[in-house]
Each structure stands twice: as structure tokens, then as C-alpha cells.
Design a protein around this motif. Structure first.
Motif, PDB file in Angstrom:
ATOM      1  N   GLY A 457      15.383  -2.660  90.491  1.00 61.70           N
ATOM      2  CA  GLY A 457      16.681  -2.131  90.899  1.00 61.70           C
ATOM      3  C   GLY A 457      17.092  -2.520  92.295  1.00 61.70           C
ATOM      4  O   GLY A 457      18.286  -2.508  92.612  1.00 61.70           O
ATOM      5  N   ALA A 458      16.148  -2.871  93.163  1.00 56.63           N
ATOM      6  CA  ALA A 458      16.465  -3.222  94.538  1.00 56.63           C
ATOM      7  C   ALA A 458      16.629  -4.717  94.747  1.00 56.63           C
ATOM      8  O   ALA A 458      16.875  -5.154  95.867  1.00 56.63           O
ATOM      9  CB  ALA A 458      15.368  -2.700  95.477  1.00 56.63           C
ATOM     10  N   LEU A 459      16.510  -5.513  93.686  1.00 54.78           N
ATOM     11  CA  LEU A 459      16.475  -6.961  93.826  1.00 54.78           C
ATOM     12  C   LEU A 459      17.762  -7.601  93.339  1.00 54.78           C
ATOM     13  O   LEU A 459      18.513  -7.014  92.546  1.00 54.78           O
ATOM     14  CB  LEU A 459      15.283  -7.524  93.037  1.00 54.78           C
ATOM     15  CG  LEU A 459      13.916  -6.930  93.380  1.00 54.78           C
ATOM     16  CD1 LEU A 459      12.850  -7.509  92.473  1.00 54.78           C
ATOM     17  CD2 LEU A 459      13.577  -7.166  94.840  1.00 54.78           C
ATOM     18  N   ALA A 460      18.001  -8.829  93.817  1.00 56.71           N
ATOM     19  CA  ALA A 460      19.154  -9.605  93.364  1.00 56.71           C
ATOM     20  C   ALA A 460      18.982  -9.992  91.894  1.00 56.71           C
ATOM     21  O   ALA A 460      17.868 -10.083  91.377  1.00 56.71           O
ATOM     22  CB  ALA A 460      19.317 -10.850  94.232  1.00 56.71           C
ATOM     23  N   GLY A 461      20.111 -10.222  91.228  1.00 55.18           N
ATOM     24  CA  GLY A 461      20.068 -10.525  89.801  1.00 55.18           C
ATOM     25  C   GLY A 461      19.256 -11.767  89.483  1.00 55.18           C
ATOM     26  O   GLY A 461      18.496 -11.800  88.502  1.00 55.18           O
ATOM     27  N   ALA A 462      19.413 -12.832  90.288  1.00 51.80           N
ATOM     28  CA  ALA A 462      18.655 -14.058  90.038  1.00 51.80           C
ATOM     29  C   ALA A 462      17.160 -13.827  90.197  1.00 51.80           C
ATOM     30  O   ALA A 462      16.346 -14.400  89.462  1.00 51.80           O
ATOM     31  CB  ALA A 462      19.128 -15.163  90.987  1.00 51.80           C
ATOM     32  N   THR A 463      16.777 -12.981  91.145  1.00 56.02           N
ATOM     33  CA  THR A 463      15.359 -12.676  91.330  1.00 56.02           C
ATOM     34  C   THR A 463      14.818 -11.874  90.157  1.00 56.02           C
ATOM     35  O   THR A 463      13.693 -12.107  89.691  1.00 56.02           O
ATOM     36  CB  THR A 463      15.158 -11.898  92.643  1.00 56.02           C
ATOM     37  OG1 THR A 463      15.747 -12.627  93.722  1.00 56.02           O
ATOM     38  CG2 THR A 463      13.686 -11.694  92.924  1.00 56.02           C
ATOM     39  N   ARG A 464      15.596 -10.932  89.657  1.00 53.37           N
ATOM     40  CA  ARG A 464      15.155 -10.170  88.482  1.00 53.37           C
ATOM     41  C   ARG A 464      14.967 -11.088  87.277  1.00 53.37           C
ATOM     42  O   ARG A 464      14.027 -10.930  86.501  1.00 53.37           O
ATOM     43  CB  ARG A 464      16.172  -9.077  88.144  1.00 53.37           C
ATOM     44  CG  ARG A 464      16.240  -7.955  89.159  1.00 53.37           C
ATOM     45  CD  ARG A 464      16.918  -6.732  88.565  1.00 53.37           C
ATOM     46  NE  ARG A 464      18.261  -7.033  88.096  1.00 53.37           N
ATOM     47  CZ  ARG A 464      19.347  -6.946  88.849  1.00 53.37           C
ATOM     48  NH1 ARG A 464      19.235  -6.576  90.123  1.00 53.37           N
ATOM     49  NH2 ARG A 464      20.541  -7.220  88.359  1.00 53.37           N
ATOM     50  N   LYS A 468      11.245 -12.069  84.995  1.00 55.24           N
ATOM     51  CA  LYS A 468      10.970 -11.995  83.560  1.00 55.24           C
ATOM     52  C   LYS A 468       9.966 -13.059  83.130  1.00 55.24           C
ATOM     53  O   LYS A 468       9.250 -12.874  82.144  1.00 55.24           O
ATOM     54  CB  LYS A 468      12.264 -12.151  82.779  1.00 55.24           C
ATOM     55  CG  LYS A 468      13.240 -10.993  82.969  1.00 55.24           C
ATOM     56  CD  LYS A 468      14.511 -11.196  82.168  1.00 55.24           C
ATOM     57  CE  LYS A 468      15.474 -10.029  82.373  1.00 55.24           C
ATOM     58  NZ  LYS A 468      16.748 -10.219  81.623  1.00 55.24           N
ATOM     59  N   GLN A 469       9.929 -14.165  83.877  1.00 56.49           N
ATOM     60  CA  GLN A 469       8.937 -15.194  83.593  1.00 56.49           C
ATOM     61  C   GLN A 469       7.583 -14.874  84.208  1.00 56.49           C
ATOM     62  O   GLN A 469       6.575 -15.476  83.844  1.00 56.49           O
ATOM     63  CB  GLN A 469       9.437 -16.550  84.133  1.00 56.49           C
ATOM     64  CG  GLN A 469      10.851 -16.909  83.696  1.00 56.49           C
ATOM     65  CD  GLN A 469      10.972 -17.009  82.208  1.00 56.49           C
ATOM     66  OE1 GLN A 469      10.046 -17.469  81.526  1.00 56.49           O
ATOM     67  NE2 GLN A 469      12.108 -16.591  81.662  1.00 56.49           N
ATOM     68  N   GLN A 470       7.548 -13.941  85.170  1.00 52.91           N
ATOM     69  CA  GLN A 470       6.302 -13.535  85.820  1.00 52.91           C
ATOM     70  C   GLN A 470       6.251 -12.006  85.858  1.00 52.91           C
ATOM     71  O   GLN A 470       6.414 -11.394  86.916  1.00 52.91           O
ATOM     72  CB  GLN A 470       6.238 -14.100  87.240  1.00 52.91           C
ATOM     73  CG  GLN A 470       6.452 -15.607  87.319  1.00 52.91           C
ATOM     74  CD  GLN A 470       6.470 -16.104  88.751  1.00 52.91           C
ATOM     75  OE1 GLN A 470       5.501 -15.960  89.502  1.00 52.91           O
ATOM     76  NE2 GLN A 470       7.585 -16.703  89.150  1.00 52.91           N
ATOM     77  N   PRO A 471       6.056 -11.359  84.735  1.00 51.84           N
ATOM     78  CA  PRO A 471       6.194  -9.890  84.663  1.00 51.84           C
ATOM     79  C   PRO A 471       5.205  -9.121  85.521  1.00 51.84           C
ATOM     80  O   PRO A 471       5.454  -7.963  85.851  1.00 51.84           O
ATOM     81  CB  PRO A 471       5.974  -9.597  83.172  1.00 51.84           C
ATOM     82  CG  PRO A 471       5.231 -10.780  82.641  1.00 51.84           C
ATOM     83  CD  PRO A 471       5.691 -11.960  83.436  1.00 51.84           C
ATOM     84  N   ASP A 472       4.083  -9.724  85.899  1.00 51.85           N
ATOM     85  CA  ASP A 472       3.075  -9.019  86.699  1.00 51.85           C
ATOM     86  C   ASP A 472       3.192  -9.310  88.189  1.00 51.85           C
ATOM     87  O   ASP A 472       2.338  -8.871  88.963  1.00 51.85           O
ATOM     88  CB  ASP A 472       1.674  -9.406  86.221  1.00 51.85           C
ATOM     89  CG  ASP A 472       1.430  -9.021  84.773  1.00 51.85           C
ATOM     90  OD1 ASP A 472       1.965  -7.986  84.340  1.00 51.85           O
ATOM     91  OD2 ASP A 472       0.714  -9.767  84.071  1.00 51.85           O
ATOM     92  N   LEU A 473       4.251 -10.026  88.585  1.00 47.25           N
ATOM     93  CA  LEU A 473       4.325 -10.480  89.974  1.00 47.25           C
ATOM     94  C   LEU A 473       4.477  -9.322  90.951  1.00 47.25           C
ATOM     95  O   LEU A 473       3.871  -9.345  92.038  1.00 47.25           O
ATOM     96  CB  LEU A 473       5.494 -11.460  90.134  1.00 47.25           C
ATOM     97  CG  LEU A 473       5.666 -12.058  91.537  1.00 47.25           C
ATOM     98  CD1 LEU A 473       4.420 -12.846  91.933  1.00 47.25           C
ATOM     99  CD2 LEU A 473       6.901 -12.953  91.599  1.00 47.25           C
ATOM    100  N   LEU A 474       5.261  -8.310  90.626  1.00 49.20           N
ATOM    101  CA  LEU A 474       5.443  -7.197  91.562  1.00 49.20           C
ATOM    102  C   LEU A 474       4.116  -6.491  91.839  1.00 49.20           C
ATOM    103  O   LEU A 474       3.818  -6.155  92.995  1.00 49.20           O
ATOM    104  CB  LEU A 474       6.473  -6.215  91.013  1.00 49.20           C
ATOM    105  CG  LEU A 474       7.928  -6.693  90.979  1.00 49.20           C
ATOM    106  CD1 LEU A 474       8.830  -5.618  90.394  1.00 49.20           C
ATOM    107  CD2 LEU A 474       8.403  -7.073  92.375  1.00 49.20           C
TER     108      LEU A 474
END
Length: 806
Positions: A457-464, A468-474
Motif C-alpha cells: 500500500g505504501a509503494l508506487a504502482g510500478a514497484t508493486r 508480483k514477480q518476486q513475492p518474497d522480496l519484502l
């Protein structure tokens, strides 16, 4: 979407479209402006209709006062106003078609005809659904019994005129649009003066007309009103930046159209066009974020597009003055009727999202963080730090596009920039390198404050999208930061006002309340019945509930060719009593069974088809049992309840078949169906065929399904017996349960929550059972079959996960 061009060649068309409209319409587009207007007018129409429908007594006094306010003229003046208004409306109804014929835009003619048909239909439905018999009495009282025949200026006619003017708006000049607004106001006032309708209905019809116009424009497209290349070149020349030609940016910004151009001295310019379309899209985006999120640093939208452009220019100038590498702002100038143009010196470089991993060096990462540190030191935020806004060049990194930027930012907004940049860089170079460079420049404290904001929710749309390609990155990023000695706050910041689960639960409770509260009208008798109940029947009721799991186990074992172990399969059915509470219409239990069968070594397509076969077998058994019990119970099986008309179902099936046929006629859809869907179906049918070749499997499948349904209706019968409802036979109770559960399957709640209770209670009461007996009996039945199994279901679910059966 471009759909051709239309050239204006006559003086009449120029008069209609305005002096600066002599350029061609270069295409038709679906506009965010129409989406915004559609949402506004639809909400207004729904509000006014709801007030007229359910708050008629509350607004009746206001409507009387409005009618009296406009009933100031004498009867002779009223007749004159009515006659003049009817003539004017007749002329306007014809005049709205003139622009289409004069400019030879027959597409526009189709727009208006479609809009009028849609408006007439919606207004007719809206007015017929109100059923306000006191209308004529209120009008007579307010006008002292004096009324005039005003059929020609009926609200539906005014609504069609409003619809036509909304459709004409994009095709005519601003002064003609203003004339249309004035005309609508005058006709509405005339209608109020000689009204035979209540004002709320009139205003609701006007809102419906405007909504219909927006629907037509959104469906078919409106003329593309963004400034043309010629207009942009002319605006640049007028501002002292003459360019001979422009070329479109191949990587345009999300909220604008952009061009590159060259000056005579070789300087390359970057021209960013902000049009009303982009502003509407931005307003929709901000509205969505306001509804969905909180504490994300969004400011209120600016009052106009000009104010937005001026604010972006201010932030860009302030950022550049603090030493941040951002392009030089050359000018801000109006272009066209309503658009703005921001012109920067163009950069030579590559956005980070287009660079290879080897090209993004550690030194480049450190320099990027130094740029952010400069912004932070002057409390300026960018608020859209995605890779596309970071440009790498030989001289160092640049930060572009301060369209979302803010000055005098608070700590939450500053931490948001750190979180956005940290995640954006991590998507490109990994969590470790992003963390190392951030800590080297900013230190641990700003990173620690940003950790609660490491969430979508705090990130830019392109970053979100990249996440999706790296779901465990956060999670990897948080762990990387914590390994480097940064203390993480115990919890993430609460940014969502509500999530999907909250919405779902609220909707479920609302439905349950709507259906069940009316049944508690006689609370005293219900309490007495509960106190006098024979609770020995609760034991047999629970036995019936237990046998539903046995039947489900047999049905699952019979739905697949592979031999499934009895114990784990039984536990899986118990676990489904927990999983089915997480999704509507039994989807949770179906998903659990699919996963269980796959883990047993069955092909995924066959596992899905087996669960589907089990579902279909359940439907077949249910329908057959419904027929048997209805015949057994006789003519009084459902009391005063009548079954739905099957013709409606046939119409629904015909509609589905028509849509499927149209979709299959589209080549891309047909290729997807034949290339992907058909092979999966072929494998699934093969698995079903293998299963149906074994009589024992078929017996388990249909026998288990029959046991499940029988156990449920037996449990309901025992619950009824607990409260002395023996006046109804077993056949009647069974028929009522089967009909009620069939109705409840379409409810969007887990296990038909709310809908099944309401349907069972209604069926039992209609069959002659007292309400004070039906309500506690149904709730006892649901306690045994729906709520109590949740606890063992959770333990079974946890156990199956631990032993890798799920």
C-alpha cells in the motif's frame, strides 16, 4: 483506441465547434473524465432515488416547501410558462440532432439515439419502482389544487435532453456547452414552476440522463481532446521555445503525454502535457487511495489543472535549488482550451528499469541515495520513486517527475520515500545491495522508520507490479536490514482502512441481519420455546452432522480413480468445515479437496475435474431427492412458498450461451480456448471416464452424496423435534430443507450463511410451523452442522498441513 478521423470543412461546423476547433478529430478514446462523471452522476441518481424510495416521509416536507416556493405565479402566468416551455422543449429535442447532420457526423447521431433509448428505459424503471401514491396529494396541497398538463416537459423528456447535451459536450465548443447548461437550468426551473412531479424525482431523472450520456461516451468513445502536436508546437513557439517538430516519448509517464523536441541551438526539450483526461485519472486514483488507504501522505487534490501544474513546477524548482539532479524547468504554458504544458531540458540517459543488473553499480546506488538525502534535508518528498523515474547517465543519476511531490513534508511522508526507493532498488539489484547502499548514506535511523512502510500500500504502482514477480522480496528486505543491526518496529504501519476480509465479513453480517432480524419479532415466545426444548434431541442432531463427514469422505473417494486413504480423507472433510468458512459457496472446501487429491499423486487437471464431478454428483442427488420428497410430502410440501419460474433460468442459460458464442467468435479468445482450455478439459474428461468405468467408485460417489444430503435433512428434522415441531412430517421437513439449501447455494456467503437460515425458517413457517418454533430449531440445526464443526475442522486442517497432506 482510434476509430478513424473526421474533417471539418464547413463554416457551420466551425461555428458549432469553436474558432480553435478547425483541426481534425484524430480519433476516439475512452476517457477517465467520463468514468469520473459516470461515478458522480450514478451516485447522485442512486442517492436521490433512495431518498424518494425509502425516505419519502423525511423529505416530504422539503418537497412541499420547494413546490410552494416555485408556485408564486398566477394561473395565467403558469399556463404561459408551461406553453413556452413545451414549445422550447420540442425545438430543443429536434435541435440536438442538428450538429450531427451539419457536421456529417453520423456516429454522433447514433450516440444521441442510443443515449435517448437508454435514458428513457432507465427513467421508466426508476419512476415505476417508486410507487409514491401520495404524490398527487402533495402536489395538490402545495399548489392549492391547480395543475397544468405538462406531458411535453415530463421528467423523462428533460432527462433525454440532458443526456443529449452530455453527449454533445465533447463535440462542440465551450460556449455551446455553456448554452446547453443554461438551457437545462431554464427548462428545469420551468418544470418546477408548473410541476406535477415532486422535485426529488425530477432531479433524479436529470441525474439519470447525465449518467446515461456518460455511459454512451464511455462505451463508444469521445473525441480525443488532448492537444495535438501542432498545438504543442505553437504553444512552445509562443513561450519563446520554437521547435520545428516533436516526437512522442516511447516511455510516457503514467499521468501525462510527453514529447521530445529540438531548438535551433541544438538543445533538446522534454514537453510534458497535462490534460483534463490526466487530471480525471489522477482524481480517480486519489479517490481510490483515499477510500482504501490512510496515512500514506496524500494531500487533497488541487482545485484545477493549472494549480496542479504550478505545484509540480514549484516542487521541481525547489528540488533543483537544493542540489538534486533533476532537469531544468524551462517554462509552464497553457496549451489548447484546458491543458497545461511543462517543458524541461531533456536528459540523456537510461531509466533504471531498462538497465541490466551488471550496469547498476554500487557507486550508482550510493549516488541515488545521496540525491534522496538532499531532498530529505529540505523536507521535500518525491512520493513516486519507481525505477522509471531514476535516470542513469555518465554524470550521475537524475530524479524526474515530481508530479506527486510535496514540500514541508512530515516524517511519515519522508519515511515513505525511503521505503519506496529501498523496495524499487531491491527489485533491480536484490535486498542485500539495496540495504547496504541505503545504510551507507542514510544510516540506521531513517531505515528503521521506513520499515513499517515496507508493504504494497505504501509503494508506487510500478514497484508493486515488479513485486508480483518476486513475492518474497519484502520479507527478504526486512531480514537483510535487520541482519545489519537495524531495529525493526514490532508491527507494520496500518495503512488500509479496510481489507477484503473486512468487507466480506461486513457484507455477510449485513445479509444475515437483513434476512434473520425480521424473524425475531416474537422474542418472548422464542425464549419460552428454548427453555421448554427437549435437549435430548441435540444428540441425534449431532450424529446427523457427523454422518455428513462420512458421506463426504465416501463421495471424494468415489470421485477419483486413485485409491485414497480412508483416515486422512475423513480428516480432510472435517478440515473442509473450517476451510469452507473462508470462501463463499463451498469454494474453500472444494479448494482443500483439490489440494488434498493433488498431494495424493493425482494429475492437477484430473484433481480439479474430480472435485467438479463430486460437485455435479451432489447436484444430481439433490435434485432427485428434492423431486422424491416433494412427491412424498404432497401438494402442501412448501406451504405458501412457490418455486421460481423455470423460464427465467432458460433465459439466463440462453444469455450465457449467446455471450459464449460471441466470445468464441473472437480469434484471440478462440485460440486461448483451443490451445489451453481444451487440452486441460480433455485430460479432465479422461480422468472422469476412468472413474466412471468402476461401478464401486460410482456407488461410492453417488452413495456418499446421498448420505451427505440425507444426514443434513435428518439433522434438521431432529432439531425441529427438539422444539416440538412434530406437526410437520419428515417428508415435509426434508422437502423444505432441500428447497431452501438449493436457494442458499447462490448466496455469496460461506455455507449460505444468512440465506439458508432465512429460507429454512420461511419454509417451515409457510408450512404451518409457528415462528417461535422454526427460529430456534433452525439455529440449533446450524449450530450442530455449521458452527460446532469449525473447531475440530481447524485442528484437522492444522494436522493435515503438518503431515504434508495439504
Amino acid at each position: 483506441m482510434t476509430a478513424g478521423t473526421t474533417t471539418l470543412s464547413t463554416s457551420a461546423s466551425r461555428a458549432l465547434l469553436g474558432d480553435d476547433s478547425s483541426e481534425e478529430i484524430v480519433g476516439y478514446v475512452r476517457s477517465a473524465s467520463d468514468v469520473l462523471r459516470l461515478a458522480t452522476f450514478a451516485g447522485l441518481a442512486a442517492l436521490l432515488w433512495a431518498l424518494a424510495r425509502w425516505a419519502e416521509h423525511s423529505i416530504g416536507g422539503v418537497e412541499r416547501d420547494l413546490i410552494r416556493l416555485f408556485s408564486f405565479a398566477s394561473p395565467q402566468v403558469d399556463r404561459f410558462i408551461a406553453g413556452t416551455a413545451q414549445v422550447a422543449v420540442g425545438l430543443i429535442t429536434i435541435a440536438v440532432f442538428v450538429p450531427a447532420f451539419v457536421t456529417k457526423r453520423y456516429r454522433l447521431l447514433g450516440y444521441i439515439i442510443t443515449g435517448n433509448i437508454l435514458t428513457g428505459t432507465l427513467v421508466s424503471v426508476a419512476l415505476s419502482s417508486l410507487h409514491r401514491p401520495e404524490i398527487s396529494r402533495i402536489v395538490r396541497e402545495a399548489t392549492n389544487g391547480f395543475t397544468i398538463d405538462t406531458t411535453a416537459i415530463h421528467p423523462s423528456v428533460i432527462a433525454e435532453i440532458v443526456c443529449s447535451f452530455v453527449i454533445l459536450g465533447p463535440f462542440v465548443s465551450p460556449r455551446w456547452r455553456r448554452a446547453g447548461v443554461i438551457t437545462i437550468v431554464l427548462v428545469t426551473l420551468a418544470r418546477l414552476v408548473v410541476s406535477t412531479n415532486l422535485p426529488t424525482e425530477l432531479f433524479a431523472c436529470i441525474a439519470i440522463g447525465a449518467m446515461s450520456g456518460c455511459v454512451v461516451l464511455l462505451a463508444y468513445g469521445r473525441p480525443d481532446q488532448r492537444p495535438t502536436v501542432a498545438s504543442v508546437i505553437a504553444a512552445l513557439g509562443a513561450s519563446g521555445l520554437p521547435v520545428t517538430q516533436l516526437e512522442s516519448d516511447e516511455n510516457p509517464l503514467r499521468t501525462s503525454t510527453a514529447y521530445f523536441g529540438d531548438l535551433a541551438d541544438g538543445t533538446r526539450l522534454y514537453a510534458k502535457v497535462l490534460s483534463p483526461e490526466e487530471r480525471s485519472a489522477d482524481l480517480l486514483f486519489r479517490a481510490y487511495r483515499f477510500v482504501r488507504l490512510k496515512n500514506v501522505g496524500d494531500e487533497r487534490p488541487f482545485s484545477s489543472l493549472r494549480r496542479s501544474a504550478e505545484h509540480e513546477a514549484l516542487v521541481a524548482l525547489l528540488a533543483r535549488s537544493t542540489g538534486v539532479r533533476t532537469p531544468e524547468l524551462r517554462t509552464v504554458v497553457a496549451v489548447g482550451d484546458e491543458s497545461m504544458l511543462l517543458v524541461y531540458t531533456a536528459l540523456t540517459g537510461t531509466p533504471l528499469d531498462r538497465m541490466e543488473l551488471s550496469e547498476i553499480t554500487d557507486d550508482l546506488l550510493v549516488q541515488i541515495w545521496h540525491q534522496l538525502a538532499s531532498l530529505r534535508s529540505h523536507r521535500v518528498t518525491h512520493r513516486n520513486l519507481r525505477l522509471n523515474n531514476l535516470i542513469a547517465s555518465d554524470g550521475g543519476p537524475w530524479i524526474v517527475d515530481f508530479g506527486f511531490g510535496e514540500v514541508a513534508a512530515d516524517e511519515q511522508a519522508l519515511a515513505g520515500d525511503v521505503a519506496q526507493l529501498l523496495v524499487a532498488l531491491a527489485t533491480a539489484v536484490g535486498a542485500d545491495r539495496a540495504s547496504d547502499s541505503a545504510l551507507e548514506v542514510l544510516g540506521p535511523d531513517p531505515i528503521s522508520r521506513a520499515l513499517p512502510l515496507l508493504q504494497p500500500g505504501a509503494l508506487a504502482g510500478a514497484t508493486r507490479a515488479a513485486l508480483k514477480q518476486q513475492p518474497d522480496l519484502l520479507d527478504e528486505l526486512r531480514e537483510a536490514v535487520e541482519r545489519r543491526g537495524v531495529c525493526a518496529p514490532p508491527e507494520l504501519a496500518q495503512l488500509e482502512r479496510f481489507n477484503r476480509r473486512t468487507v466480506f465479513m461486513v457484507a455477510t453480517l449485513a445479509l444475515a441481519t437483513y434476512f434473520l432480524i425480521p424473524q425475531f419479532g416474537n422474542v418472548g415466545d422464542i425464549v419460552n420455546r428454548v427453555g421448554d426444548a427437549n435437549w435430548w434431541w441435540f444428540g441425534p442432531t449431532m450424529v446427523g452432522a457427523v454422518f455428513t463427514f462420512v458421506g463426504a469422505t465416501l463421495a471424494v473417494m468415489g470421485s477419483v480413480k486413485t485409491r485414497l486413504p480412508t483416515g486422512p480423507t475423513l480428516l480432510a472433510q472435517v478440515a473442509s468445515s473450517f476451510a469452507s468458512k473462508l470462501a463463499p459457496a463451498g469454494l474453500g472446501g472444494m479448494a482443500l479437496n483439490t489440494r488434498y487429491i493433488q498431494k495424493a499423486g493425482v494429475d492437477p487437471a484430473v484433481a480439479v475435474s474430480s472435485v467438479g464431478l463430486n460437485f455435479v454428483a451432489g447436484i444430481i442427488v439433490h435434485v432427485l431427492m428434492l423431486f422424491v420428497f416433494a412427491v412424498w410430502a404432497g401438494r402442501d410440501a412448501f406451504g405458501a412458498i412457490s418455486l421460481p419460474d423455470p423460464v427465467i433460468a432458460l433465459y439466463g442459460l440462453a444469455g450465457v450461451a449467446f455471450v459464449a458464442g460471441v466470445a468464441f467468435a473472437i480469434p484471440s479468445v478462440r485460440d486461448q480456448v483451443l490451445g489451453r482450455f481444451v487440452p486441460v478439459v480433455r485430460r479432465a474428461l479422461g480422468g472422469i471416464g476412468e472413474t466412471l468405468r468402476h461401478p464401486a467408485k460410482v456407488a461410492l460417489l453417488f452413495g456418499g452424496s446421498a448420505l451427505v444430503t440425507t444426514s443434513y435433512l435428518v439433522a434438521l428434522f431432529f432439531a425441529v423435534e427438539a422444539f416440538g415441531g412434530s406437526d410437520l412430517s419428515f417428508a415435509q421437513v426434508g422437502a423444505i430443507y432441500l428447497a431452501a439449501s438449493a436457494v442458499a447455494t447462490i448466496a455469496p456467503t460461506p455455507g449460505g450463511l444468512g440465506a439458508l437460515e432465512a429460507a429454512c425458517i420461511a419454509g417451515l413457517v409457510a408450512a404451518g410451523m409457528p415462528n417461535a418454533v422454526a427460529v430456534p430449531a433452525v439455529f440449533l440445526y446450524r449450530l450442530a452442522t455449521f458452527w460446532i464443526p469449525v473447531v475440530p475442522g481447524w485442528f484437522a486442517f492444522t494436522y493435515l498441513q503438518r503431515v504434508a497432506y495439504l
